[in-house]
Design an enzyme around this catalytic site. Structure first.
Site, PDB file in Angstrom:
ATOM      1  N   HIS A   7       0.788  -1.226   0.000  1.00  0.00           N
ATOM      2  CA  HIS A   7       0.000   0.000   0.000  1.00  0.00           C
ATOM      3  C   HIS A   7       0.818   1.272   0.000  1.00  0.00           C
ATOM      4  CE1 HIS A   7      -3.508  -2.199  -0.362  1.00  0.00           C
ATOM      5  NE2 HIS A   7      -3.419  -2.804   0.799  1.00  0.00           N
ATOM      6  N   HIS A  58       3.004  -8.241  -3.013  1.00  0.00           N
ATOM      7  CA  HIS A  58       2.188  -9.041  -3.914  1.00  0.00           C
ATOM      8  C   HIS A  58       2.277  -8.406  -5.292  1.00  0.00           C
ATOM      9  CE1 HIS A  58      -2.130 -10.872  -4.662  1.00  0.00           C
ATOM     10  NE2 HIS A  58      -1.270 -11.187  -5.611  1.00  0.00           N
ATOM     11  N   ARG A  84       0.793  -8.280  -8.514  1.00  0.00           N
ATOM     12  CA  ARG A  84      -0.471  -8.741  -9.099  1.00  0.00           C
ATOM     13  C   ARG A  84      -0.410  -8.655 -10.613  1.00  0.00           C
ATOM     14  NH1 ARG A  84      -4.763  -8.460  -4.842  1.00  0.00           N
ATOM     15  NH2 ARG A  84      -6.115  -9.138  -6.517  1.00  0.00           N
ATOM     16  N   ARG A 118      -1.359  -3.335  -9.886  1.00  0.00           N
ATOM     17  CA  ARG A 118      -2.045  -2.162  -9.311  1.00  0.00           C
ATOM     18  C   ARG A 118      -1.227  -1.495  -8.210  1.00  0.00           C
ATOM     19  NH1 ARG A 118      -6.968  -5.057  -6.102  1.00  0.00           N
ATOM     20  NH2 ARG A 118      -7.272  -6.017  -8.120  1.00  0.00           N
ATOM     21  N   HIS A 119      -0.344  -2.228  -7.573  1.00  0.00           N
ATOM     22  CA  HIS A 119       0.523  -1.555  -6.594  1.00  0.00           C
ATOM     23  C   HIS A 119       1.996  -1.818  -6.908  1.00  0.00           C
ATOM     24  CE1 HIS A 119      -0.396  -5.384  -4.663  1.00  0.00           C
ATOM     25  NE2 HIS A 119      -1.559  -4.982  -4.210  1.00  0.00           N
ATOM     26  N   GLU A 170       4.686 -12.715  -2.806  1.00  0.00           N
ATOM     27  CA  GLU A 170       3.312 -13.227  -2.835  1.00  0.00           C
ATOM     28  C   GLU A 170       2.791 -13.124  -4.263  1.00  0.00           C
ATOM     29  OE1 GLU A 170       0.748 -11.264   0.037  1.00  0.00           O
ATOM     30  OE2 GLU A 170      -0.972 -11.692  -1.243  1.00  0.00           O
ATOM     31  N   THR A 221      -8.798  -6.880  -2.336  1.00  0.00           N
ATOM     32  CA  THR A 221      -7.647  -7.535  -1.726  1.00  0.00           C
ATOM     33  C   THR A 221      -7.900  -9.039  -1.794  1.00  0.00           C
ATOM     34  OG1 THR A 221      -6.299  -7.715   0.291  1.00  0.00           O
ATOM     35  CG2 THR A 221      -8.654  -7.365   0.607  1.00  0.00           C
ATOM     36  N   HIS A 236      -3.551 -11.363   7.143  1.00  0.00           N
ATOM     37  CA  HIS A 236      -4.723 -10.735   6.553  1.00  0.00           C
ATOM     38  C   HIS A 236      -5.613 -10.123   7.630  1.00  0.00           C
ATOM     39  CE1 HIS A 236      -7.396  -9.536   3.419  1.00  0.00           C
ATOM     40  NE2 HIS A 236      -6.529  -9.993   2.560  1.00  0.00           N
ATOM     41  N   HIS A 267      -1.953  -3.455   5.515  1.00  0.00           N
ATOM     42  CA  HIS A 267      -2.865  -2.306   5.549  1.00  0.00           C
ATOM     43  C   HIS A 267      -2.857  -1.564   6.887  1.00  0.00           C
ATOM     44  CE1 HIS A 267      -6.330   0.036   4.278  1.00  0.00           C
ATOM     45  NE2 HIS A 267      -6.799  -0.141   5.493  1.00  0.00           N
TER      46      HIS A 267
HETATM   47  N1  PXP Z   1      -1.186 -12.217   3.586  1.00  0.00           N
HETATM   48  C1  PXP Z   1      -1.711 -12.313   2.344  1.00  0.00           C
HETATM   49  C2  PXP Z   1      -1.627 -13.614   1.634  1.00  0.00           C
HETATM   50  C3  PXP Z   1      -2.308 -11.200   1.725  1.00  0.00           C
HETATM   51  O1  PXP Z   1      -2.822 -11.306   0.498  1.00  0.00           O
HETATM   52  C4  PXP Z   1      -2.329  -9.981   2.421  1.00  0.00           C
HETATM   53  C5  PXP Z   1      -2.924  -8.772   1.761  1.00  0.00           C
HETATM   54  O2  PXP Z   1      -2.154  -8.384   0.691  1.00  0.00           O
HETATM   55  C6  PXP Z   1      -1.768  -9.932   3.699  1.00  0.00           C
HETATM   56  C7  PXP Z   1      -1.223 -11.068   4.268  1.00  0.00           C
HETATM   57  C8  PXP Z   1      -1.759  -8.669   4.494  1.00  0.00           C
HETATM   58  O3  PXP Z   1      -3.066  -8.315   4.779  1.00  0.00           O
HETATM   59  P1  PXP Z   1      -3.381  -6.891   5.393  1.00  0.00           P
HETATM   60  O4  PXP Z   1      -2.991  -5.871   4.360  1.00  0.00           O
HETATM   61  O5  PXP Z   1      -4.846  -6.943   5.643  1.00  0.00           O
HETATM   62  O6  PXP Z   1      -2.560  -6.777   6.641  1.00  0.00           O
END
Ligand code: PXP
Length: 240
Positions: A10, A43, A45, A49-50, A70, A100, A192, A216
């Site tokens: 982010h 990540h 993607r 997007r980021h 990721e 997400t 997450h 996040h």
């Molecule tokens: N783990 C995975 C596999 C995710 O996809 C994400 C979100 O990108 C996170 C952890 C981190 O989640 P959050 O941004 O809600 O802390």
């Protein structure tokens, strides 16, 4: 030992919103590691997007701890991840429409494809594999059967629980899943939706945790407290 991995996606989201070069996710990675993060997650993607390809290469040059890539298991991502020599690949489901990652991998659905197409190139490249899955007995059993090094337990349902009872149920599911994964010889990662309000009950209830990925909530808190302070506080909580 429990450690914090900081997800810096982010920071890139904010940068891209203005088409600028700042804030730079690479700078965020340097600060996060200095403040006690054991590594960095991003990540890449399909829609970029980021995080973008160039960020991945720049991150690789500066990240000193765990470099956790990721991604969805597409041929293109696999090539980039292997060429980058990530330490760990965290495989996730991905859909274009989602804001997400919305849930764990459907292990029954991906089992054969992962066994034949996805795991061998990573194993040959010496990249450890973590599977992002819901805390479900069958999914964990399949992860072990495929010889994944780790599972990342999806904590989103716990984080989004809308009642105390639901939260307790979700914590129990996570606890059972962590014990099962550990007994099957896998590392237990998690992530997450974790934040400063929900992290402690999670840590208190779920054993065998290793790397915890948070994005996040840290970037949001950092706007008010500074990334270094935010990461240090969370890293200390996680280390216990
Ligand atoms: N783990 C995975 C596999 C995710 O996809 C994400 C979100 O990108 C996170 C952890 C981190 O989640 P959050 O941004 O809600 O802390």
């Amino acid at each position: 030992m429990r450690t914090l991995l900081v997800n810096i996606d982010h920071v890139a989201t904010l940068r891209n919103a203005r088409g600028e070069t700042v804030p730079d996710p690479v700078e965020a990675a340097i600060v996060a590691e200095k403040a006690g993060a054991a590594g960095i997650v991003f990540h890449l993607r399909e829609d970029r997007r980021h995080i973008r390809d160039d960020d991945v290469h720049r991150l690789k040059r500066v990240v000193k701890g765990l470099f956790d890539f990721e991604m969805a298991a597409t041929e293109q991502m696999m090539k980039i991840c292997i060429a980058t020599k990530a330490d760990l690949v965290t495989l996730v489901p991905e859909s274009r429409e989602e804001l997400t990652t919305e849930g764990g991998l459907d292990m029954k659905k991906v089992r054969d494809d992962f066994r034949k197409r996805v795991f061998p190139p990573f194993k040959r490249a010496g990249i450890a594999i973590s599977l992002f899955i819901d805390p479900e007995e069958e999914d964990i059993a399949i992860a072990a059967e495929l010889e994944a090094e780790a599972v990342e337990l999806h904590t989103g349902t716990y984080a989004n629980a809308d009642s105390e009872e639901r939260r307790r149920i979700e914590l129990d599911r996570l606890r059972k899943a962590a014990i099962q994964a550990h007994e099957l010889g896998m590392k237990v990662n998690a992530g997450h939706g974790l934040n400063f309000d929900n992290i402690q009950p999670f840590l208190d209830h779920v054993p065998h945790l290793a790397d915890i990925s948070i994005g996040h909530a840290l970037i949001a808190d950092a706007l008010f407290n500074g990334l270094e302070n935010t990461v240090r506080r969370m890293a200390d909580i996680i280390a216990g």
